[in-house]
Enzyme design. Structure first.
Site, PDB file in Angstrom:
ATOM      1  N   ASP A 120       0.854  -1.180   0.000  1.00  0.00           N
ATOM      2  CA  ASP A 120       0.000   0.000   0.000  1.00  0.00           C
ATOM      3  C   ASP A 120       0.895   1.238   0.000  1.00  0.00           C
ATOM      4  OD1 ASP A 120      -3.233   0.315   1.065  1.00  0.00           O
ATOM      5  OD2 ASP A 120      -1.979   2.108   0.942  1.00  0.00           O
TER       6      ASP A 120
ATOM      7  N   CYS B 262     -20.398   0.858  -1.827  1.00  0.00           N
ATOM      8  CA  CYS B 262     -20.610   0.065  -3.057  1.00  0.00           C
ATOM      9  C   CYS B 262     -21.886   0.406  -3.813  1.00  0.00           C
ATOM     10  CB  CYS B 262     -20.586  -1.407  -2.696  1.00  0.00           C
ATOM     11  SG  CYS B 262     -19.099  -1.849  -1.787  1.00  0.00           S
TER      12      CYS B 262
END
Ligand code: UGA
Length: 439
Positions: free
Chosen positions: A30, A258
């Site tokens: 990351d 989402c």
């Protein structure tokens, strides 16, 4: 197998930990140094049940780093699990996905399969393939496969370890074989399909669920008008296996990272191709309105909200997560504050994130009792177990004016019979409707 996962959000981190639990050697990479620091201390940067334990149990198979060169150089499989947030026009922002693709192109020194787990518009895998092949620094074979995820926040680990299905989207057989091997120890139906179909399965599934919720919310709104009860109606509908009994819970609309994003992205994609996807457009519109349902209800009881004490129970977009993305609380609470109300918020895990998002003056409470004490109105925005199991008599005892607006139908109507509580929920008759109505 030697696997690298790009991104340590809900998708990347959960995927990495679950793959490690099946014996793979996993490196999670990351760009966020703080996150990697936390992960290396054994701490999860996100609140997700069972995740910390899984990370701890599989520490020997999990490595966290910001050094993408070492992470991609000799990986056999590279999962891309970075975010694809919504852009101003509703389309998906693919800059993080392409950022990772570029790094892979520059650093991969062995044949590998790049697996796109991030939710991306149909056709994106093809573009990523050309992009990587154009920029590739070493003479190796890099295959691209689509492998959408179907995990829900709050049950992400379980949803991954016991997936409803594993969708593998490919254009040739080699990456399919590799992914079959990756998922060998996962007990779930595995579907090998065209890459564009895999990309579409993800959107079509999420948008169908969003549509189901908006449909049920519209039926609930009509139930209120015609005197039917949405809980009874959905129970009756759910026995039909073609409909199913899940995702029929009426409320103040869907939130999260989402459904709102994926409905808008599919709508955008259709429009972009001179097409129209009217059902999804309607689902989006219904959801936007549904979020304000409690504000409209509140107006039945108070002409204005000036100096009113309002208790808010729950601020996350659903229970089991500290995530606030697109949560109804983010639009409701500021509205009441703007109209002069004093707001007290209780939430078991979402408060810290809420403070970051809503800078307005709010009193945060450590218990439901504290939040509702002396309140003129109580709004229920998240169906936490603590709320569902709360003794309803206490609302009467502690509130100044016991009016409950329940956006998540946490209680049975009978629980309010023989009380002096007004209980107004979604798609059901209001109990003690006229006790406190301002004329
Ligand atoms: C959703 C999907 O359920 C997952 O299958 C998918 O993988 C995930 O999106 C994703 O694309 O990453 P999630 O957003 O975590 O998962 O949460 P859900 O449990 O689906 O809930 C979404 C919203 O719908 C919540 O605000 C919830 O309160 C609302 N909802 C859900 C209802 O209002 N009624 C219902 O019956 C169900």
């Amino acid at each position: 197998m030697k696997i690298t996962v790009a991104g340590t959000g809900y998708v990347g981190l959960v995927t990495g930990a679950c793959l490690a639990s099946k014996g793979h050697q996993v490196t999670c990479v990351d760009v966020d140094e703080e996150k990697i620091k936390l992960l290396n201390q054994g701490k999860s940067p996100i609140y997700e049940p069972e995740l910390s334990e899984l990370m701890e149990q599989n520490r020997h198979n999990l490595r966290f780093t910001t050094d993408y060169v070492s992470a991609y150089r000799d990986a056999e499989v590279i999962f891309i699990g970075v975010g694809t947030p919504e852009k101003y026009d509703g389309s998906a922002n693919l800059s993080y996905v392409y950022g990772v693709a570029k790094q892979i192109a520059q650093t991969a020194e062995r044949d590998c399969v790049v697996v796109v787990k991030s939710t991306v518009p149909i056709g994106t895998n093809d573009k990523i393939e050309s992009y990587i092949h154009d920029k590739q620094a070493h003479n190796v074979k890099i295959y691209i496969a689509s492998n959408p995820e179907f995990l829900s926040q709050g049950t992400a680990v379980r949803d991954t370890l016991h997936a409803s299905r594993i969708v593998i989207g490919v254009t040739d057989s080699y990456p399919a074989e590799v992914l079959q091997k990756v998922y060998e120890k996962f007990e779930a139906p595995k579907l090998v399909v065209e890459r564009r179909s895999a990309e579409m399965i993800k959107y079509a599934s999420n948008d169908f669920l969003a549509l189901k919720i908006s449909y049920v919310n519209e039926i609930a709104n009509l139930c209120e008008i015609v005197g039917a009860d949405i809980e009874e109606v959905t129970e009756g509908m759910g026995f039909d296996q073609r409909i199913g009994n899940q995702f029929l819970k009426a409320g103040i609309g869907y939130g999260g990272s989402c459904f709102p994003k994926d409905t808008k992205a599919l709508n955008w994609l259709a429009n972009f191709n001179d097409n129209e996807i009217r059902t999804i457009k309607a689902a989006i519109e219904v959801n936007e309105n549904q979020k304000f349902k409690l504000v409209k209800k509140a107006k039945k009881y108070y002409n204005d909200f000036l100096f009113l004490n309002i208790a808010v129970l729950g601020c996350t977009f659903k229970p089991g997560t500290d995530d606030l993305r697109e949560a109804p609380s983010l639009v409701n609470v500021p509205l009441f504050i703007e109209d002069g109300a004093k707001v007290r918020v209780w939430d078991p895990v979402g408060v810290e994130n809420f403070k970051k998002r809503i800078p307005e003056k709010i009193e945060y409470c450590g218990s439901i009792e504290e939040a509702i004490a002396g309140a003129d109105l109580c709004l229920i925005l998240t169906e936490w177990d603590e709320v569902k199991n709360f003794e309803v008599k206490k609302f009467e005892k502690l509130m100044k004016c016991p009016i409950i607006l329940d956006g998540r139908n946490c209680y049975r109507l009978e629980q309010f019979e023989n009380t002096r509580i007004t209980y107004d929920s979604i798609g059901r008759k209001t109990v003690n409707a006229d006790l406190y109505t301002e004329k």
